[in-house]
Design a protein around this motif. Structure first.
Motif, PDB file in Angstrom:
ATOM      1  N   ALA A  21       0.852  -1.197   0.000  1.00  0.00           N
ATOM      2  CA  ALA A  21       0.000   0.000   0.000  1.00  0.00           C
ATOM      3  C   ALA A  21       0.883   1.241   0.000  1.00  0.00           C
ATOM      4  O   ALA A  21       2.033   1.206   0.430  1.00  0.00           O
ATOM      5  N   GLY A  22       0.346   2.330  -0.483  1.00  0.00           N
ATOM      6  CA  GLY A  22       1.081   3.602  -0.495  1.00  0.00           C
ATOM      7  C   GLY A  22       0.585   4.461  -1.643  1.00  0.00           C
ATOM      8  O   GLY A  22      -0.041   3.953  -2.575  1.00  0.00           O
ATOM      9  N   GLU A  23       0.856   5.750  -1.565  1.00  0.00           N
ATOM     10  CA  GLU A  23       0.384   6.640  -2.631  1.00  0.00           C
ATOM     11  C   GLU A  23       0.944   6.243  -3.991  1.00  0.00           C
ATOM     12  O   GLU A  23       0.305   6.431  -5.012  1.00  0.00           O
ATOM     13  N   HIS A  24       2.137   5.636  -3.979  1.00  0.00           N
ATOM     14  CA  HIS A  24       2.762   5.212  -5.233  1.00  0.00           C
ATOM     15  C   HIS A  24       1.993   4.057  -5.884  1.00  0.00           C
ATOM     16  O   HIS A  24       2.236   3.740  -7.039  1.00  0.00           O
TER      17      HIS A  24
ATOM     18  N   LEU B  57       1.356  11.159  -5.190  1.00  0.00           N
ATOM     19  CA  LEU B  57       1.847  12.387  -4.559  1.00  0.00           C
ATOM     20  C   LEU B  57       0.823  13.046  -3.637  1.00  0.00           C
ATOM     21  O   LEU B  57       1.085  14.133  -3.125  1.00  0.00           O
ATOM     22  N   TRP B  58      -0.307  12.383  -3.399  1.00  0.00           N
ATOM     23  CA  TRP B  58      -1.328  12.973  -2.523  1.00  0.00           C
ATOM     24  C   TRP B  58      -1.700  12.013  -1.418  1.00  0.00           C
ATOM     25  O   TRP B  58      -1.725  10.799  -1.591  1.00  0.00           O
ATOM     26  N   GLN B  59      -2.038  12.601  -0.242  1.00  0.00           N
ATOM     27  CA  GLN B  59      -2.489  11.786   0.888  1.00  0.00           C
ATOM     28  C   GLN B  59      -3.747  11.000   0.528  1.00  0.00           C
ATOM     29  O   GLN B  59      -3.949   9.897   1.030  1.00  0.00           O
ATOM     30  N   GLU B  60      -4.578  11.572  -0.301  1.00  0.00           N
ATOM     31  CA  GLU B  60      -5.793  10.862  -0.713  1.00  0.00           C
ATOM     32  C   GLU B  60      -5.431   9.537  -1.391  1.00  0.00           C
ATOM     33  O   GLU B  60      -6.087   8.522  -1.182  1.00  0.00           O
TER      34      GLU B  60
HETATM   35  C1  LIG Z   1       6.921  18.498   1.465  1.00  0.00           C
HETATM   36  C2  LIG Z   1       5.680  17.692   1.161  1.00  0.00           C
HETATM   37  C3  LIG Z   1       4.450  18.307   1.203  1.00  0.00           C
HETATM   38  C4  LIG Z   1       3.284  17.586   0.922  1.00  0.00           C
HETATM   39  N1  LIG Z   1       2.078  18.205   0.953  1.00  0.00           N
HETATM   40  C5  LIG Z   1       0.952  17.513   0.741  1.00  0.00           C
HETATM   41  C6  LIG Z   1      -0.332  18.125   0.822  1.00  0.00           C
HETATM   42  O1  LIG Z   1      -0.467  19.329   1.100  1.00  0.00           O
HETATM   43  N2  LIG Z   1      -1.442  17.376   0.573  1.00  0.00           N
HETATM   44  C7  LIG Z   1      -1.346  16.033   0.265  1.00  0.00           C
HETATM   45  O2  LIG Z   1      -2.385  15.400   0.080  1.00  0.00           O
HETATM   46  N3  LIG Z   1      -0.136  15.426   0.157  1.00  0.00           N
HETATM   47  C8  LIG Z   1       1.007  16.118   0.391  1.00  0.00           C
HETATM   48  N4  LIG Z   1       2.230  15.503   0.323  1.00  0.00           N
HETATM   49  C9  LIG Z   1       2.274  14.082  -0.076  1.00  0.00           C
HETATM   50  C10 LIG Z   1       1.950  13.158   1.093  1.00  0.00           C
HETATM   51  O3  LIG Z   1       2.812  13.475   2.170  1.00  0.00           O
HETATM   52  C11 LIG Z   1       2.192  11.715   0.614  1.00  0.00           C
HETATM   53  O4  LIG Z   1       1.404  11.473  -0.539  1.00  0.00           O
HETATM   54  C12 LIG Z   1       1.802  10.708   1.693  1.00  0.00           C
HETATM   55  O5  LIG Z   1       2.478  10.963   2.902  1.00  0.00           O
HETATM   56  C13 LIG Z   1       2.141   9.308   1.199  1.00  0.00           C
HETATM   57  O6  LIG Z   1       1.785   8.394   2.225  1.00  0.00           O
HETATM   58  P1  LIG Z   1       2.322   6.923   2.182  1.00  0.00           P
HETATM   59  O7  LIG Z   1       1.762   6.270   3.392  1.00  0.00           O
HETATM   60  O8  LIG Z   1       2.059   6.327   0.844  1.00  0.00           O
HETATM   61  O9  LIG Z   1       3.908   7.040   2.281  1.00  0.00           O
HETATM   62  P2  LIG Z   1       4.802   7.728   3.398  1.00  0.00           P
HETATM   63  O10 LIG Z   1       4.062   8.812   4.114  1.00  0.00           O
HETATM   64  O11 LIG Z   1       6.078   8.094   2.683  1.00  0.00           O
HETATM   65  O12 LIG Z   1       5.045   6.572   4.442  1.00  0.00           O
HETATM   66  C14 LIG Z   1       5.961   5.531   4.202  1.00  0.00           C
HETATM   67  C15 LIG Z   1       6.560   5.156   5.542  1.00  0.00           C
HETATM   68  O13 LIG Z   1       7.329   3.958   5.380  1.00  0.00           O
HETATM   69  C16 LIG Z   1       8.512   4.114   6.107  1.00  0.00           C
HETATM   70  N5  LIG Z   1       9.493   3.182   5.521  1.00  0.00           N
HETATM   71  C17 LIG Z   1      10.152   3.296   4.347  1.00  0.00           C
HETATM   72  N6  LIG Z   1      10.954   2.228   4.150  1.00  0.00           N
HETATM   73  C18 LIG Z   1      10.789   1.433   5.225  1.00  0.00           C
HETATM   74  C19 LIG Z   1      11.355   0.187   5.609  1.00  0.00           C
HETATM   75  N7  LIG Z   1      12.232  -0.475   4.850  1.00  0.00           N
HETATM   76  N8  LIG Z   1      10.946  -0.351   6.762  1.00  0.00           N
HETATM   77  C20 LIG Z   1      10.049   0.281   7.566  1.00  0.00           C
HETATM   78  N9  LIG Z   1       9.484   1.467   7.250  1.00  0.00           N
HETATM   79  C21 LIG Z   1       9.845   2.022   6.091  1.00  0.00           C
HETATM   80  C22 LIG Z   1       8.884   5.570   6.002  1.00  0.00           C
HETATM   81  O14 LIG Z   1       9.733   5.954   7.051  1.00  0.00           O
HETATM   82  C23 LIG Z   1       7.510   6.227   6.095  1.00  0.00           C
HETATM   83  O15 LIG Z   1       7.144   6.515   7.424  1.00  0.00           O
HETATM   84  C24 LIG Z   1       3.389  16.205   0.593  1.00  0.00           C
HETATM   85  C25 LIG Z   1       4.649  15.597   0.549  1.00  0.00           C
HETATM   86  C26 LIG Z   1       5.777  16.319   0.839  1.00  0.00           C
HETATM   87  C27 LIG Z   1       7.126  15.632   0.799  1.00  0.00           C
END
Ligand SMILES: Cc1cc2nc3c(=O)[nH]c(=O)nc-3n(C[C@H](O)[C@H](O)[C@H](O)COP(=O)(O)OP(=O)(O)OC[C@H]3O[C@@H](n4cnc5c(N)ncnc54)[C@H](O)[C@@H]3O)c2cc1C
Length: 67
Positions: A28-31, A37-40
Motif C-alpha cells: 500500500a502507499g500513494e505510489h 503524490l497525494w495523501q488521498e
Molecule cells: C513536502 C511535502 C508536502 C506535501 N504536501 C501535501 C499536501 O499538502 N497534501 C497532500 O495530500 N499530500 C502532500 N504531500 C504528499 C503526502 O505526504 C504523501 O502522498 C503521503 O504521505 C504518502 O503516504 P504513504 O503512506 O504512501 O507514504 P509515506 O508517508 O512516505 O510513508 C511511508 C513510511 O514507510 C517508512 N518506511 C520506508 N521504508 C521502510 C522500511 N524499509 N521499513 C520500515 N518502514 C519504512 C517511512 O519511514 C515512512 O514513514 C506532501 C509531501 C511532501 C514531501
C-alpha cells in the motif's frame, strides 16, 4: 479503474500487476494509487489493501473450515 484507487489515468493496465499481493504480503502507499503524490492516494491505497487482507483472511478461514 475498479477497486477504489482513483482513475487509471496514464498508467495503463499493467499497473494493476503492482497492486497484487506477493504471497501473504500486501502493498500500500500513494505510489500504488492513481492519485500519486497525494495523501488521498495513500488513503485509497490503504483502504484497497485492507479489503484485500479481509478477503484473503475470509478465504483462508473458509479453507480451514472445509478441511
Ligand atoms: C513536502 C511535502 C508536502 C506535501 N504536501 C501535501 C499536501 O499538502 N497534501 C497532500 O495530500 N499530500 C502532500 N504531500 C504528499 C503526502 O505526504 C504523501 O502522498 C503521503 O504521505 C504518502 O503516504 P504513504 O503512506 O504512501 O507514504 P509515506 O508517508 O512516505 O510513508 C511511508 C513510511 O514507510 C517508512 N518506511 C520506508 N521504508 C521502510 C522500511 N524499509 N521499513 C520500515 N518502514 C519504512 C517511512 O519511514 C515512512 O514513514 C506532501 C509531501 C511532501 C514531501
Amino acid at each position: 479503474m475498479g477497486g477504489g484507487l482513483g482513475d487509471e489515468g496514464p498508467r495503463g493496465s499493467e499497473y494493476t500487476e503492482l497492486l497484487k499481493p506477493e504471497g501473504p504480503i500486501v502493498f500500500a502507499g500513494e505510489h500504488l494509487s492513481y492519485l500519486g503524490l497525494w495523501q488521498e492516494g495513500s488513503a485509497l491505497s490503504a483502504q484497497h489493501a485492507l479489503k484485500l487482507v479481509q478477503s484473503m483472511a475470509s478465504e483462508r478461514a473458509g479453507k480451514a473450515a472445509a478441511a
